[in-house]
Design a protein around this motif. Structure first.
Motif, short mmCIF file in Angstrom:
data_model
loop_
_atom_site.label_atom_id
_atom_site.label_comp_id
_atom_site.label_asym_id
_atom_site.label_seq_id
_atom_site.Cartn_x
_atom_site.Cartn_y
_atom_site.Cartn_z
N MET A 173 0.85 -1.19 0.00
CA MET A 173 0.00 0.00 0.00
C MET A 173 0.88 1.25 0.00
N PRO A 174 0.84 2.09 -1.05
CA PRO A 174 1.68 3.29 -1.07
C PRO A 174 1.19 4.33 -0.07
N ASP A 208 5.12 30.27 21.23
CA ASP A 208 4.61 29.66 20.01
C ASP A 208 3.19 29.16 20.23
N THR A 209 2.23 29.76 19.54
CA THR A 209 0.84 29.34 19.69
C THR A 209 0.38 28.45 18.55
N SER A 210 1.30 28.02 17.70
CA SER A 210 0.94 27.16 16.57
C SER A 210 1.10 25.70 16.95
N PRO A 211 0.05 24.89 16.76
CA PRO A 211 0.16 23.47 17.11
C PRO A 211 1.08 22.72 16.18
N ARG A 212 1.76 21.74 16.70
CA ARG A 212 2.64 20.89 15.90
C ARG A 212 2.07 19.48 15.88
N GLY A 213 2.05 18.89 14.72
CA GLY A 213 1.52 17.54 14.66
C GLY A 213 1.26 17.08 13.25
N SER A 214 0.36 16.11 13.11
CA SER A 214 0.12 15.50 11.80
C SER A 214 -1.30 14.97 11.70
N VAL A 215 -1.69 14.68 10.47
CA VAL A 215 -2.98 14.04 10.19
C VAL A 215 -2.69 12.74 9.46
N THR A 216 -3.20 11.63 9.99
CA THR A 216 -3.03 10.33 9.37
C THR A 216 -4.35 9.90 8.74
N LEU A 217 -4.32 9.49 7.48
CA LEU A 217 -5.53 9.09 6.76
C LEU A 217 -5.49 7.60 6.43
N LEU A 218 -6.62 6.92 6.61
CA LEU A 218 -6.73 5.49 6.33
C LEU A 218 -7.86 5.27 5.33
N ASP A 219 -7.69 4.26 4.47
CA ASP A 219 -8.70 4.00 3.44
C ASP A 219 -9.82 3.12 3.98
N ARG A 248 -0.07 15.67 -9.25
CA ARG A 248 0.95 16.65 -9.63
C ARG A 248 2.36 16.23 -9.21
N LYS A 249 2.50 14.97 -8.80
CA LYS A 249 3.80 14.41 -8.45
C LYS A 249 4.49 15.20 -7.33
N LEU A 250 3.71 15.62 -6.35
CA LEU A 250 4.25 16.33 -5.20
C LEU A 250 4.21 15.42 -3.98
N GLY A 251 5.04 15.72 -3.00
CA GLY A 251 5.09 14.91 -1.80
C GLY A 251 6.08 13.76 -1.93
N THR A 252 6.17 12.99 -0.87
CA THR A 252 7.08 11.82 -0.83
C THR A 252 6.23 10.55 -0.76
N THR A 253 6.50 9.61 -1.61
CA THR A 253 5.72 8.37 -1.65
C THR A 253 6.55 7.20 -1.14
N VAL A 254 6.00 6.48 -0.18
CA VAL A 254 6.58 5.23 0.30
C VAL A 254 5.79 4.12 -0.35
N GLU A 255 6.35 3.47 -1.34
CA GLU A 255 5.62 2.53 -2.19
C GLU A 255 5.06 1.33 -1.45
N ASP A 256 5.83 0.75 -0.55
CA ASP A 256 5.39 -0.47 0.11
C ASP A 256 5.35 -0.24 1.61
N PHE A 257 4.47 0.63 2.02
CA PHE A 257 4.37 0.96 3.45
C PHE A 257 3.74 -0.20 4.24
#
Length: 483
Positions: free
Chosen positions: A1-2, A192-203, A474-483
């Protein structure tokens, strides 16, 4: 799964390359999700019924992390953001702070069918009147949108919008003196009042397909939602923006991308003039010429001479006001808008910066004035009638977290979700009578509209998924082919 990874710089590159058509498409998808969120239908994957409660954990080092899960029916995801707030270690989950009667009102709104919700809101709008001694000229109209009775007998308020229930995963007991922010925000004096973190998406099969930096995404999706009402405004010549951070930038940029031909002036107000100057330098970069157009910008800070006089003039002149600061106190006095002169025109006011019960970018008296409606009647002078409601992104969350609403003692029946307005709009398009549609249309274009946003994980999930799709195309970002 990429797996597609979008860092902050990669996401910023993608967002800066979006065309107006791209922005409109992203906004349309977000609007559909918010409409489904408010519908109460168990068949809608974005419905509030499918959105889990958020939770927060404070570690031994005083860092609080907020977890915001969400679902669209097709995908699921979770946003995790962290900041130092100096709280003691422990885990916290949301607890209802509204009284039983208010809770029943919220449940009733959620339980009601699509048709019943539409009928109720349309009925509230049926008394909208437009009258003027000058006929139907735009600036002389009196617009009375949604009307709701203010029942003072049920005025029970909570002074702490972030009340929590002690507890933790696996039912492990922890100290009750845990973080009372549930928003992972810094304590007083933090830089610093800006939150740091990430969003993880699942299919649909619960396999992760994207990881996105949350900083730029949060500001972008918030501005997308704020500008849903902005798009419909008749007059947007003058904008007033409080704040000079990422939220302010994206509210300005998207406003000009969507309505640049109609905007003439943008006033920026910030405590630090240097920070405001940095924002202006960013806006005036050569690569921003296309969306910046020939709009005139100016900035001021609180240490300017005659600040109060200039601020009053800016507030009165503004057609739209965007409040993008974590301010613990109102950004301007209530009388700027509640006196006769302040009521002579309709404005769109979007408050998205405050996130705790003690915070209030907009003075609570402005909200009280807005919901204190009088029996419908014609005005034969230049005056905008109060609307009777406050528009929010989430009724449940606003009653718990929005400082302005809590301090003004606004009741659930005086609050309308943005998604509910979209439901009415869609339903009245095919109505046999145009009265309801005209009422909503006139208010959204020329009436007084106050929008308070506290944010939803659903917003990150929907907009984040769309941005991942664009990034792959648009071929942007980093893709991990076999995550």
């Amino acid at each position: 799964m990429p797996l597609t990874v979008l860092s902050r710089s990669q996401l910023r590159e993608l967002l800066h390359a979006l065309s107006r058509d791209d922005v409109v498409a992203l906004q349309r998808n977000l609007a559909d999700a918010l409409r489904d969120y408010s519908s109460g239908s168990q068949e809608k994957g974005c419905s509030a019924a499918y959105q889990p409660q958020r939770t927060a954990i404070t570690r031994q080092n005083g860092c609080t992390t907020l977890f915001m899960p969400a679902s669209t029916g097709q995908t699921i995801g979770i946003k995790m953001i962290s900041l130092q707030d100096g709280a003691k270690a422990g885990c916290a989950i949301e607890r209802d702070i509204v009284d039983t009667q208010e809770k029943e009102q919220i449940i009733s709104r959620r339980r009601g069918s699509f048709r019943n919700s539409v009928a109720s809101l349309s009925s509230d709008m049926s008394d909208l009147s437009v009258g003027s001694s000058q006929g139907d000229k735009e600036d002389s109209n009196s617009v009375s949108p949604v009307t709701t009775t203010n029942d003072s007998s049920t005025t029970a308020s909570s002074t702490d919008g972030s009340t929590l229930l002690s507890g933790c995963v696996n039912q492990q007991n922890v100290t009750s003196n845990v973080s009372k922010t549930l928003g992972a925000w810094p304590g007083a004096g933090a830089r610093d009042t800006s939150p740091r973190g990430s969003v993880t998406l699942l299919d649909g099969e619960s396999l992760p397909f994207a990881l996105i930096n949350a900083h730029e995404l949060t500001a972008f999706r918030t501005a997308l939602a704020s500008l849903l009402m902005f798009n419909k405004r008749k007059k947007v010549r003058t904008l007033l923006v409080f704040g000079a951070g990422t939220q302010a930038y994206w509210h300005i940029r998207l406003a000009l991308v969507l309505r640049g031909e109609d905007i003439r002036r943008v006033y920026i107000v910030n405590r630090s003039f240097e920070r405001a100057a940095e924002l202006l330098r960013e806006i005036y970069k050569s690569e921003n010429t296309e969306w910046r157009r020939d709009v005139k910008f100016s900035a001021m800070s609180t240490d300017f001479g005659e600040y109060a006089r200039i601020l009053k003039a800016h507030v009165r002149k503004a057609d739209a006001i965007f409040c993008c600061t974590p301010s613990p106190e109102p950004l301007f006095p209530a009388e700027y808008l509640t006196t006769g002169e302040g009521r002579q025109k309709g404005r769109l006011i979007c408050a998205i910066g405050s996130y705790k019960a003690h915070m209030a970018e907009i003075h609570p008296d402005i909200l009280r004035d807005e919901v204190s409606v009088q029996p419908p009647h014609r005005h034969w002078h230049k005056h905008i009638t109060r609307s009777g409601v406050i528009v929010v992104d989430s009724l449940d969350a606003a009653m718990k977290e929005a400082g302005e609403i809590i301090q003004a003692e606004i009741k659930p029946k005086q609050v309308v979700e943005l998604g509910e307005l979209l439901m009415v709009r869609d339903a009245t398009r095919n109505a046999e009578t145009v009265d309801e549609e005209k009422s909503l249309h006139e208010w959204s274009r020329r009436g007084n509209v106050i929008y308070k946003s506290v944010g939803l994980g659903l917003m990150d999930l929907v907009t984040g998924g769309d941005l991942v799709r664009l990034a792959r195309e648009r071929k942007l970002g980093t893709t991990v082919e076999d995550f």
